[in-house]
Scaffold this motif. Structure first.
Motif, PDB file in Angstrom:
ATOM      1  N   ARG A 205      -3.548 -14.737  11.557  1.00 46.44           N
ATOM      2  CA  ARG A 205      -4.621 -14.214  10.702  1.00 46.44           C
ATOM      3  C   ARG A 205      -5.664 -15.299  10.411  1.00 46.44           C
ATOM      4  O   ARG A 205      -6.873 -15.034  10.426  1.00 46.44           O
ATOM      5  N   ALA A 206      -5.191 -16.507  10.137  1.00 47.64           N
ATOM      6  CA  ALA A 206      -6.124 -17.602   9.852  1.00 47.64           C
ATOM      7  C   ALA A 206      -6.969 -17.936  11.072  1.00 47.64           C
ATOM      8  O   ALA A 206      -8.166 -18.217  10.956  1.00 47.64           O
ATOM      9  N   CYS A 207      -6.349 -17.875  12.251  1.00 46.01           N
ATOM     10  CA  CYS A 207      -7.086 -18.180  13.479  1.00 46.01           C
ATOM     11  C   CYS A 207      -8.139 -17.115  13.774  1.00 46.01           C
ATOM     12  O   CYS A 207      -9.184 -17.411  14.364  1.00 46.01           O
ATOM     13  N   ARG A 209      -9.908 -15.792  11.562  1.00 43.37           N
ATOM     14  CA  ARG A 209     -11.023 -16.096  10.662  1.00 43.37           C
ATOM     15  C   ARG A 209     -11.697 -17.423  10.992  1.00 43.37           C
ATOM     16  O   ARG A 209     -12.921 -17.533  10.950  1.00 43.37           O
ATOM     17  N   GLU A 210     -10.886 -18.434  11.306  1.00 46.99           N
ATOM     18  CA  GLU A 210     -11.442 -19.779  11.452  1.00 46.99           C
ATOM     19  C   GLU A 210     -11.120 -20.432  12.791  1.00 46.99           C
ATOM     20  O   GLU A 210     -11.428 -21.606  12.987  1.00 46.99           O
ATOM     21  N   GLY A 211     -10.479 -19.689  13.691  1.00 47.71           N
ATOM     22  CA  GLY A 211     -10.123 -20.254  14.986  1.00 47.71           C
ATOM     23  C   GLY A 211     -10.693 -19.421  16.116  1.00 47.71           C
ATOM     24  O   GLY A 211     -11.834 -18.978  16.069  1.00 47.71           O
ATOM     25  N   THR A 212      -9.881 -19.191  17.130  1.00 49.47           N
ATOM     26  CA  THR A 212     -10.311 -18.393  18.279  1.00 49.47           C
ATOM     27  C   THR A 212      -9.359 -17.224  18.473  1.00 49.47           C
ATOM     28  O   THR A 212      -8.224 -17.231  17.972  1.00 49.47           O
ATOM     29  N   LEU A 213      -9.820 -16.229  19.214  1.00 48.56           N
ATOM     30  CA  LEU A 213      -8.988 -15.073  19.502  1.00 48.56           C
ATOM     31  C   LEU A 213      -7.764 -15.490  20.306  1.00 48.56           C
ATOM     32  O   LEU A 213      -6.656 -14.980  20.081  1.00 48.56           O
ATOM     33  N   GLU A 214      -7.956 -16.415  21.240  1.00 47.42           N
ATOM     34  CA  GLU A 214      -6.835 -16.878  22.062  1.00 47.42           C
ATOM     35  C   GLU A 214      -5.750 -17.524  21.195  1.00 47.42           C
ATOM     36  O   GLU A 214      -4.552 -17.300  21.403  1.00 47.42           O
ATOM     37  N   GLN A 215      -6.173 -18.331  20.229  1.00 49.29           N
ATOM     38  CA  GLN A 215      -5.195 -18.955  19.329  1.00 49.29           C
ATOM     39  C   GLN A 215      -4.464 -17.900  18.501  1.00 49.29           C
ATOM     40  O   GLN A 215      -3.238 -17.968  18.329  1.00 49.29           O
ATOM     41  N   ALA A 216      -5.210 -16.924  18.015  1.00 45.80           N
ATOM     42  CA  ALA A 216      -4.607 -15.863  17.205  1.00 45.80           C
ATOM     43  C   ALA A 216      -3.580 -15.083  18.018  1.00 45.80           C
ATOM     44  O   ALA A 216      -2.490 -14.769  17.522  1.00 45.80           O
ATOM     45  N   LEU A 217      -3.906 -14.787  19.270  1.00 49.42           N
ATOM     46  CA  LEU A 217      -2.986 -14.040  20.122  1.00 49.42           C
ATOM     47  C   LEU A 217      -1.729 -14.853  20.422  1.00 49.42           C
ATOM     48  O   LEU A 217      -0.618 -14.318  20.445  1.00 49.42           O
ATOM     49  N   GLU A 218      -1.901 -16.159  20.640  1.00 47.34           N
ATOM     50  CA  GLU A 218      -0.745 -17.006  20.934  1.00 47.34           C
ATOM     51  C   GLU A 218       0.200 -17.067  19.732  1.00 47.34           C
ATOM     52  O   GLU A 218       1.420 -16.988  19.878  1.00 47.34           O
TER      53      GLU A 218
END
Length: 227
Positions: A205-207, A209-218
């Motif tokens: 969830r934080a990614c 907002r403040e990261g990337t979609l790839e990071q969020a998916l990982e």
């Protein structure tokens, strides 16, 4: 006639010499209580040899006389010709750092111990380093905590899963920390570790907002794969 007031007793050199002798006996006997009692009774302006101050700090650090241990270090620091002189005198910086982290009120002392440890070129050990990270997190000094984690990685130390999870969990309260939390997550993953699924979901969830979609998916995939 009125009695004249008795003169105020001044601490004598002889009394201080006796206290220093008691301090040495306490150290020789490895008696932390006797050592602490003698040390705190010595006049702060009384010069003490640097090795004696280092030995005092070391013994008191290991036996939970935290404030007195730091005081001995502080007196030594004022006398030493640079942090390297404290190392030469035998000061155990890692024990001192751990002692300073036992009490939340001593966090400023822990910060000083950590700074001087680095200036002295002393390699940090994992238990006090993790204790320091915990103290920083408790005080919500998140950026400093992540900085200490990076120091651990640079020193080829591997913080525990518990410490790593506490760092990753920061992004739930501070989404701006998503990138640093993801870096810790990646370190855990590369070492074959696995975060609790709720932490991985919070990181996802934080990614977003403040990261990337790839990071969020990982992070999301890690949460699903967790047992």
């Amino acid at each position: 006639p009125p009695r004249s007031a008795a003169p105020r007793a001044e601490p004598s050199r002889m009394a201080d010499d006796d206290l220093v002798a008691r301090l040495r006996r306490g150290l020789e006997a490895k008696d932390p209580s006797a050592t602490a009692q003698a040390f705190v009774s010595i006049d702060p302006v009384t010069p003490l040899p640097l090795p004696l101050l280092a030995a005092t700090s070391n013994l008191l650090s290991l036996h939970r006389h935290n404030t007195a241990a730091y005081s001995a270090f502080e007196r030594g620091l004022a006398l030493a010709d640079g942090p390297a002189a404290l190392v030469k005198a035998g000061l155990n910086f890692n024990a001192l750092l751990y002692a300073c982290c036992r009490e939340p009120s001593m966090l400023p002392s822990a910060r000083t111990a950590w700074r001087v440890l680095g200036e002295a070129g002393v390699a940090p050990e994992l238990p006090p380093l993790e204790k320091y990270i915990g103290s920083l997190l408790e005080s919500q000094s998140y950026d400093d905590a992540f900085g200490v984690f990076l120091t651990a990685i640079d020193a080829s130390l591997s913080p525990s899963l518990k410490t790593s999870a506490a760092l990753v969990g920061c992004c739930a309260a501070e989404p701006r920390l998503a990138q640093m939390s993801f870096a810790v997550f990646s370190t855990v993953k590369a070492a074959g570790g696995q975060l609790p699924p709720e932490l991985a979901r919070g990181l996802a969830r934080a990614c977003l907002r403040e990261g990337t979609l790839e990071q969020a998916l990982e992070a999301h995939d890690a949460a699903i794969a967790a047992p």
